[in-house]
Scaffold this motif. Structure first.
Motif, PDB file in Angstrom:
ATOM      1  N   CYS A 133       0.814  -1.164  -0.134  1.00 38.82           N
ATOM      2  CA  CYS A 133      -0.018   0.022  -0.033  1.00 38.82           C
ATOM      3  C   CYS A 133       0.819   1.391  -0.008  1.00 38.82           C
ATOM      4  CB  CYS A 133      -0.773   0.116   1.277  1.00 38.82           C
ATOM      5  SG  CYS A 133      -2.065   1.294   1.173  1.00 38.82           S
ATOM      6  N   GLU A 134       0.754   2.177  -1.148  1.00 40.72           N
ATOM      7  CA  GLU A 134       1.492   3.350  -0.930  1.00 40.72           C
ATOM      8  C   GLU A 134       1.014   4.356  -0.065  1.00 40.72           C
ATOM      9  OE1 GLU A 134       1.674   4.711  -5.238  1.00 40.72           O
ATOM     10  OE2 GLU A 134       1.655   2.651  -5.750  1.00 40.72           O
ATOM     11  N   LYS A 135      -0.004   4.259   0.516  1.00 43.02           N
ATOM     12  CA  LYS A 135      -0.654   5.379   1.203  1.00 43.02           C
ATOM     13  C   LYS A 135      -0.520   5.067   2.813  1.00 43.02           C
ATOM     14  CE  LYS A 135      -2.576   7.559  -2.252  1.00 43.02           C
ATOM     15  NZ  LYS A 135      -1.586   8.863  -2.654  1.00 43.02           N
ATOM     16  N   CYS A 136      -0.594   3.702   3.157  1.00 44.02           N
ATOM     17  CA  CYS A 136      -0.417   3.381   4.549  1.00 44.02           C
ATOM     18  C   CYS A 136       0.735   2.292   4.767  1.00 44.02           C
ATOM     19  CB  CYS A 136      -1.770   3.255   5.180  1.00 44.02           C
ATOM     20  SG  CYS A 136      -2.590   1.901   4.533  1.00 44.02           S
ATOM     21  N   GLN A 137       0.625   2.170   6.297  1.00 40.60           N
ATOM     22  CA  GLN A 137       1.519   0.755   6.503  1.00 40.60           C
ATOM     23  C   GLN A 137       0.781  -0.329   6.901  1.00 40.60           C
ATOM     24  OE1 GLN A 137       4.279   2.311   9.596  1.00 40.60           O
ATOM     25  NE2 GLN A 137       3.722   4.341   9.064  1.00 40.60           N
TER      26      GLN A 137
ATOM     27  N   VAL B 131      -8.371  -0.533   7.653  1.00 32.54           N
ATOM     28  CA  VAL B 131      -8.549   0.901   7.265  1.00 32.54           C
ATOM     29  C   VAL B 131      -8.082   1.817   8.291  1.00 32.54           C
ATOM     30  CG1 VAL B 131     -10.486   0.180   5.888  1.00 32.54           C
ATOM     31  CG2 VAL B 131     -10.816   0.798   8.328  1.00 32.54           C
ATOM     32  N   SER B 132      -7.619   1.526   9.573  1.00 35.12           N
ATOM     33  CA  SER B 132      -7.069   2.503  10.573  1.00 35.12           C
ATOM     34  C   SER B 132      -5.323   2.405  10.524  1.00 35.12           C
ATOM     35  CB  SER B 132      -7.646   2.451  11.995  1.00 35.12           C
ATOM     36  OG  SER B 132      -7.416   0.844  12.257  1.00 35.12           O
ATOM     37  N   ALA B 133      -4.670   1.912   9.758  1.00 37.46           N
ATOM     38  CA  ALA B 133      -3.376   1.823   9.753  1.00 37.46           C
ATOM     39  C   ALA B 133      -2.841   3.051   9.601  1.00 37.46           C
ATOM     40  CB  ALA B 133      -2.864   0.737   8.626  1.00 37.46           C
TER      41      ALA B 133
END
Length: 67
Positions: free
Chosen positions: A30-34, A49-51
């Motif tokens: 995922c490029e947006k979160c970890q 979804v809360s990463a």
């Protein structure tokens, strides 16, 4: 003749190659979160979804070894 490239338009595999990151089907892709992905029925899913979000500062510092 000189020119400047202002942007690239790439699909997911080409974008990973240009950015030198994992491909779209890797566990930490995922490029947006970890978030860590889950491999289910030959598909990679990212369900948390809360990463925490990724930041440019951490990326430049090399914090994301798995990405």
């Amino acid at each position: 003749m000189t020119f400047n490239i202002k942007s690239y338009i790439c699909d997911a595999p080409a974008r990973a190659l240009v950015k030198c990151i994992k491909k779209h089907n890797a566990y930490f892709a995922c490029e947006k979160c970890q978030v860590e992905g889950d491999h289910i029925n030959n598909c990679m899913g990212f369900f948390d979804v809360s990463a925490p979000r990724r930041t440019d500062i951490d990326f430049a510092a090399g914090v994301y070894d798995d990405h």
